[in-house]
Structures are given as C-alpha cells and as structure tokens.
Design a protein around this motif. Structure first.
Motif, PDB file in Angstrom:
ATOM      1  N   SER A   1       6.586 -19.174  18.489  1.00 20.97           N
ATOM      2  CA  SER A   1       7.003 -18.348  17.355  1.00 20.97           C
ATOM      3  C   SER A   1       8.225 -17.532  17.746  1.00 20.97           C
ATOM      4  N   ALA A   2       9.346 -17.738  17.039  1.00 23.81           N
ATOM      5  CA  ALA A   2      10.622 -17.159  17.461  1.00 23.81           C
ATOM      6  C   ALA A   2      11.248 -16.217  16.444  1.00 23.81           C
ATOM      7  N   ALA A   3      10.929 -16.342  15.175  1.00 28.69           N
ATOM      8  CA  ALA A   3      11.528 -15.493  14.135  1.00 28.69           C
ATOM      9  C   ALA A   3      10.464 -15.155  13.111  1.00 28.69           C
ATOM     10  N   PRO A   4       9.723 -14.071  13.326  1.00 30.54           N
ATOM     11  CA  PRO A   4       8.641 -13.703  12.409  1.00 30.54           C
ATOM     12  C   PRO A   4       9.168 -13.293  11.039  1.00 30.54           C
ATOM     13  N   LEU A   5       8.244 -13.266  10.100  1.00 31.11           N
ATOM     14  CA  LEU A   5       8.533 -12.829   8.742  1.00 31.11           C
ATOM     15  C   LEU A   5       7.858 -11.487   8.527  1.00 31.11           C
ATOM     16  N   ALA A   6       8.564 -10.558   7.935  1.00 34.01           N
ATOM     17  CA  ALA A   6       7.999  -9.243   7.635  1.00 34.01           C
ATOM     18  C   ALA A   6       8.524  -8.777   6.289  1.00 34.01           C
ATOM     19  N   GLY A   7       7.851  -7.822   5.707  1.00 35.96           N
ATOM     20  CA  GLY A   7       8.290  -7.316   4.417  1.00 35.96           C
ATOM     21  C   GLY A   7       7.625  -5.998   4.111  1.00 35.96           C
ATOM     22  N   TRP A   8       7.957  -5.452   2.933  1.00 30.91           N
ATOM     23  CA  TRP A   8       7.453  -4.147   2.531  1.00 30.91           C
ATOM     24  C   TRP A   8       7.027  -4.159   1.077  1.00 30.91           C
ATOM     25  N   ARG A   9       6.023  -3.359   0.773  1.00 33.67           N
ATOM     26  CA  ARG A   9       5.573  -3.106  -0.586  1.00 33.67           C
ATOM     27  C   ARG A   9       5.722  -1.599  -0.803  1.00 33.67           C
ATOM     28  N   VAL A  10       6.612  -1.195  -1.728  1.00 32.80           N
ATOM     29  CA  VAL A  10       6.979   0.214  -1.869  1.00 32.80           C
ATOM     30  C   VAL A  10       6.513   0.751  -3.219  1.00 32.80           C
ATOM     31  N   ASP A  11       5.778   1.838  -3.179  1.00 30.15           N
ATOM     32  CA  ASP A  11       5.430   2.577  -4.377  1.00 30.15           C
ATOM     33  C   ASP A  11       6.625   3.469  -4.726  1.00 30.15           C
ATOM     34  N   VAL A  12       7.285   3.167  -5.836  1.00 27.73           N
ATOM     35  CA  VAL A  12       8.536   3.856  -6.170  1.00 27.73           C
ATOM     36  C   VAL A  12       8.319   5.356  -6.342  1.00 27.73           C
ATOM     37  N   ARG A  13       7.242   5.756  -7.009  1.00 27.77           N
ATOM     38  CA  ARG A  13       7.010   7.177  -7.228  1.00 27.77           C
ATOM     39  C   ARG A  13       6.717   7.899  -5.918  1.00 27.77           C
ATOM     40  N   ARG A  14       5.825   7.362  -5.128  1.00 31.71           N
ATOM     41  CA  ARG A  14       5.477   8.022  -3.869  1.00 31.71           C
ATOM     42  C   ARG A  14       6.652   8.085  -2.915  1.00 31.71           C
ATOM     43  N   SER A  15       7.468   7.040  -2.910  1.00 34.91           N
ATOM     44  CA  SER A  15       8.597   6.991  -1.978  1.00 34.91           C
ATOM     45  C   SER A  15       9.742   7.897  -2.409  1.00 34.91           C
ATOM     46  N   GLY A  16       9.790   8.226  -3.697  1.00 31.79           N
ATOM     47  CA  GLY A  16      10.913   8.990  -4.203  1.00 31.79           C
ATOM     48  C   GLY A  16      12.164   8.172  -4.388  1.00 31.79           C
ATOM     49  N   GLY A  17      12.070   6.868  -4.151  1.00 28.82           N
ATOM     50  CA  GLY A  17      13.240   6.003  -4.296  1.00 28.82           C
ATOM     51  C   GLY A  17      14.195   6.121  -3.127  1.00 28.82           C
ATOM     52  N   VAL A  18      15.341   5.496  -3.263  1.00 27.80           N
ATOM     53  CA  VAL A  18      16.360   5.500  -2.202  1.00 27.80           C
ATOM     54  C   VAL A  18      17.017   6.875  -2.134  1.00 27.80           C
TER      55      VAL A  18
ATOM     56  N   GLY B   1       5.835   5.952   1.446  1.00 28.72           N
ATOM     57  CA  GLY B   1       5.641   5.181   0.224  1.00 28.72           C
ATOM     58  C   GLY B   1       5.752   3.686   0.435  1.00 28.72           C
ATOM     59  N   ALA B   2       6.147   3.270   1.641  1.00 25.67           N
ATOM     60  CA  ALA B   2       6.283   1.847   1.955  1.00 25.67           C
ATOM     61  C   ALA B   2       5.125   1.400   2.842  1.00 25.67           C
ATOM     62  N   LYS B   3       4.513   0.285   2.479  1.00 23.76           N
ATOM     63  CA  LYS B   3       3.458  -0.317   3.281  1.00 23.76           C
ATOM     64  C   LYS B   3       3.875  -1.727   3.689  1.00 23.76           C
ATOM     65  N   PRO B   4       3.488  -2.166   4.901  1.00 27.84           N
ATOM     66  CA  PRO B   4       3.828  -3.540   5.303  1.00 27.84           C
ATOM     67  C   PRO B   4       3.265  -4.555   4.313  1.00 27.84           C
ATOM     68  N   HIS B   5       4.067  -5.542   3.999  1.00 32.04           N
ATOM     69  CA  HIS B   5       3.616  -6.584   3.082  1.00 32.04           C
ATOM     70  C   HIS B   5       2.531  -7.416   3.741  1.00 32.04           C
ATOM     71  N   GLU B   6       1.561  -7.815   2.945  1.00 38.04           N
ATOM     72  CA  GLU B   6       0.384  -8.496   3.496  1.00 38.04           C
ATOM     73  C   GLU B   6       0.694  -9.880   4.051  1.00 38.04           C
ATOM     74  N   GLU B   7       1.821 -10.476   3.686  1.00 41.54           N
ATOM     75  CA  GLU B   7       2.146 -11.812   4.174  1.00 41.54           C
ATOM     76  C   GLU B   7       2.957 -11.794   5.464  1.00 41.54           C
ATOM     77  N   SER B   8       3.179 -10.636   6.044  1.00 43.30           N
ATOM     78  CA  SER B   8       3.930 -10.570   7.296  1.00 43.30           C
ATOM     79  C   SER B   8       3.211 -11.376   8.374  1.00 43.30           C
ATOM     80  N   ALA B   9       3.935 -12.265   9.040  1.00 43.13           N
ATOM     81  CA  ALA B   9       3.305 -13.154  10.021  1.00 43.13           C
ATOM     82  C   ALA B   9       4.386 -13.882  10.801  1.00 43.13           C
ATOM     83  N   ASP B  10       3.938 -14.683  11.781  1.00 45.67           N
ATOM     84  CA  ASP B  10       4.885 -15.587  12.442  1.00 45.67           C
ATOM     85  C   ASP B  10       5.389 -16.560  11.387  1.00 45.67           C
TER      86      ASP B  10
END
Length: 430
Positions: free
Chosen positions: A146-163, A308-317
């Motif tokens: 495994s050389a290049a894993p996949l990762a992502g984020w799930r962001v609650d816009v209200r809790r995060s306050g946005g960018v 407000g950001a949580k790791p996406h559930e599909e993050s994996a090798d």
C-alpha cells in the motif's frame, strides 16, 4: 493454443489474451467475478478500453455443456505515468479488472495471470506496477504494498463555521460554472498541469473524461451530472476546478443538503482557498463531504472550528505499488535529505532481490545500486513499495515487525531519506 497462450495450473484451463470478439464473454466473467451479474453488459466501455494483448482471460475448455471454452477469470492492464516525488512520471503498469469466478478459486488462475502480466511489464520497461486492492491480503504475495492511501473529510458546515475569512486568494479572481463541454475541453490540460505537483497521481485517458461527462454509458456506474466550476485569475488563466453534487435533502422545512466533492484540482494554495470558500458558501448545504482527498489534507485547518470536520468513513489504503526495476524507480524520484542506506530486499520472483545501496545527494538526486556492503535494513519488496512514494513509515513497519533493522536507527534514517512533505495521493480509480 497459440504462442500467447499458456496452460493453466488446472488441466483444461488456458490463460491467454482475449480477442475483440470475446469482449462479451470477458465482460460476463468480470460481472460474475465482482458478484454483479445483475448489471447490464458494458460492451461499449470494454471496446473503448480494449488493447490487444492487455486483456487476459482464463478459459475452461472442459466447461459442461458449453459449445466453446468459457471465460472464468479476467485481468486487464494498461500503461500510464505515475507522478513520483519531484514531479517526474514513472512508467508503470496499471492493473485492473482482476477477477476469478467463485467456482474456479484456488486453482492458481490469479497467480498465472499476474505473473504473466508483471513479466511482460518488465520487458516493456515499466519500472513498477500499480493496482487498487479490493482485499488487503491478496496482493502482498505478488510484491505489492500500500503506497498511496485514500483519506477524506465530512464537515458539518454550521459546527465548523465554514472557511476562515482572510485566507489568501488571487486578487481579482473569479469562479464560474462550466458546461460539460467546457469541462471535457479544458479539464484535461488543467489536470496535466496539476499532475506533476502530486506524488501518486496518474494520467486520465480520454475514456475517463468521456465517462465523467456522460458521453459513454457504463452500466453500474451511477453517473450524475453535478456541478462544474472553474477558477480563473484576474488575467483569465484557469488555475483550478471542482466538480460536486448536492443531494436534495430536507429536515422538515429546513434544508439539510450534503454537498459531495467528486473532483478538486488547484494549481496553488490561493486557488484552493477560493474554491473551498465557494463550496462552503453554497446555499442549503449542511454538510460538505470530500471523500477523496490525500492523507494529511489541510481542509480542517482552513475552518473556523476544525472540530467540525470528521474523517470520512471510506478512508483506507487505496493505490498499491509493486517495484519492478529498482535503479529506474529510485533514480526517477527526488529526495528531501541526503544520506545512504543499504537494503537487503527479498522478492519471491527474484526481480529485485539482493542487497542495494540507496544514496541521495544534497541536490535531491538519488540512485540505488547493487552492493556487497552489510545491510542496514532487511525488507520485502512489498514493504519497499509502501515506502517508495514517500508516504509510508519505515519506523512504523519496524515497530510492527514488518521489516528488520540490522543497524540501530536505520528505520528512522530510511524515513529521513524517503519521506516527503507532500503525502502521495491518487484521486482516481482505475
């Protein structure tokens, strides 16, 4: 059997390249292997991808009641370029469509197809092979890691306050919606400009773009047009794009829509900041979901409240790599620190086995050559593949007893030599 055919491990089973006329049989075997017999045939898509000699099938000559041999296993490969640290494109063999029908498992069909393809790839000059592993425990025995894993984020816009406000952006920039025609016309060049900046990225063939704009139908691929936006600087230069969908979801009278980012390309930090700010400003959106980002992506740090950001559930090798030519592979990439390390590499096929001296110079160039010097580290080629793009941890592998230190501190030295500031990431399935 012709010159390109070989007898399978079971008597009566033949492994060989398929002909154009056998695409329907190959497609049927693929659907059975992936347990999707309910999906309509994808013959148009197979024709687009067909390349003589690169689609293999295992054919059962003793199939009961059949008037011709039945395809029971599939395998496809194609040539592409893999971006390595420093921006060079390493010629690699990309492997996909690997299946064995459940009725023909454990007969050596996968091994026969894999070894045939990897040997041919070495002869063609591929320095490595890559694939996306559906199951973790299958491909290590063929030298993949495994050389290049996949990762992502799930962001609650209200809790995060946005960018966060005040992030640097290009003065006078603009973001506009793009038509499908503009996306397919301008997207490929933008991707090719971006690709050298991201270790682990691969090419997007014409068929990739045709599928993403709905020009070709792939049964089982849930195409949805979505929204395409382009980012341009004040002088009109295209420097980024994003493709996203918005699901029409409501909580009573209140909008509760998730926005899913399917593609995101930015040539610089200012462009990325502007695109993220736009995505978080879309009306009715409660969650921004970005499942396909690289590990260590800075998105949470761009928010008012990173919690407000949580790791996406599909993050994996995700992308696995098999080194085939060590001198070519290690000369192609660049190094962020100088040093020297002697590696004792094991390889079941013998292609990369032996003792190697990896040396990196202060100017970022490097090489690996055979040596008789004592080894600092002993590891399988699959573990070396995990480290090659700069995202793995030799120290972690040592702690997990997946490599052996012969010299104290050698694993940390390996990380200093091979790790990169930008983690490897491949956003594209294949």
């Amino acid at each position: 059997m012709g010159n390109d055919a070989q007898q399978g491990p079971d008597r009566g089973i033949e492994i060989r390249p398929i002909t154009h006329e056998e695409l329907a049989d190959w497609d049927r075997a693929l659907a059975l292997g992936f347990m999707r017999p309910h999906v309509p045939p994808a013959i148009e898509w197979r024709r687009l991808l067909f390349e003589p000699g690169r689609m293999l099938g295992a054919f059962d000559h003793d199939f009961p009641g059949a008037d011709r041999p039945r395809c029971v296993a599939t395998f496809r490969s194609f040539d592409t370029g893999l971006t390595v640290p420093g921006g060079e494109r390493l010629p690699v063999d990309a492997i996909t469509g690997v299946t064995v029908n459940s009725t023909h498992r454990r007969r050596g069909l996968l091994s026969g197809m894999m070894r045939r393809d990897l040997a041919a790839a070495r002869e063609r000059g591929s320095a490595a092979a890559i694939l996306i592993a559906a199951e973790h425990n299958i491909y290590g025995r063929f030298g993949f890691g495994s050389a290049a894993p996949l990762a992502g984020w799930r962001v609650d816009v209200r809790r995060s306050g946005g960018v966060r406000a005040g992030l640097p952006v290009h003065e006078g920039h603009r973001i506009d919606f793009a038509t499908l025609e503009e996306f397919s016309k301008l997207g490929p060049d933008l991707h090719e400009r971006w690709r050298p900046t991201q270790p682990g990225a691969i090419g997007r063939p014409d068929a990739w773009w045709r599928l993403r704009v709905g020009e070709v139908d792939l049964p089982g691929f849930d195409w949805k047009q979505g929204f395409n936006v382009f980012h341009r600087t004040a002088d009109g230069t295209l420097t980024g794009m994003a493709n996203y969908t918005v699901d029409d979801k409501w909580d009573g009278a209140y909008p509760d829509c998730p926005l899913t980012v399917r593609d995101f390309i930015a040539l610089d930090r200012e462009t990325a900041n502007a695109l993220w700010a736009f995505l978080f400003s879309v009306d009715w959106v409660r969650h921004v979901v970005a499942p396909h980002l690289g590990p260590g992506h800075v998105l949470p740090l761009l928010l008012d409240d990173p919690r407000g950001a949580k790791p996406h559930e599909e993050s994996a090798d995700f992308t696995w790599l098999r080194l085939l030519d060590l001198p070519a592979a290690f000369a192609a990439r660049r190094y962020e620190a100088p040093g020297r390390l002697v590696l004792d590499v094991t390889d079941r096929e013998g292609w990369t086995a032996g003792r190697w001296a990896l040396e990196a110079a202060a100017d970022g160039t490097g090489r690996i050559t055979r040596t008789d010097d004592p080894a600092d580290l002993a590891l399988d080629v699959s573990r070396l593949g995990s480290l090659y793009l700069g995202g793995g941890s030799a120290a972690g592998l040592a702690d997990a007893a997946l490599l052996t230190e012969h010299t104290p501190g050698a694993a940390v030295r390996a990380d200093t030599l091979l790790r990169t500031a930008r983690a490897p990431w491949n956003p594209d399935g294949f």
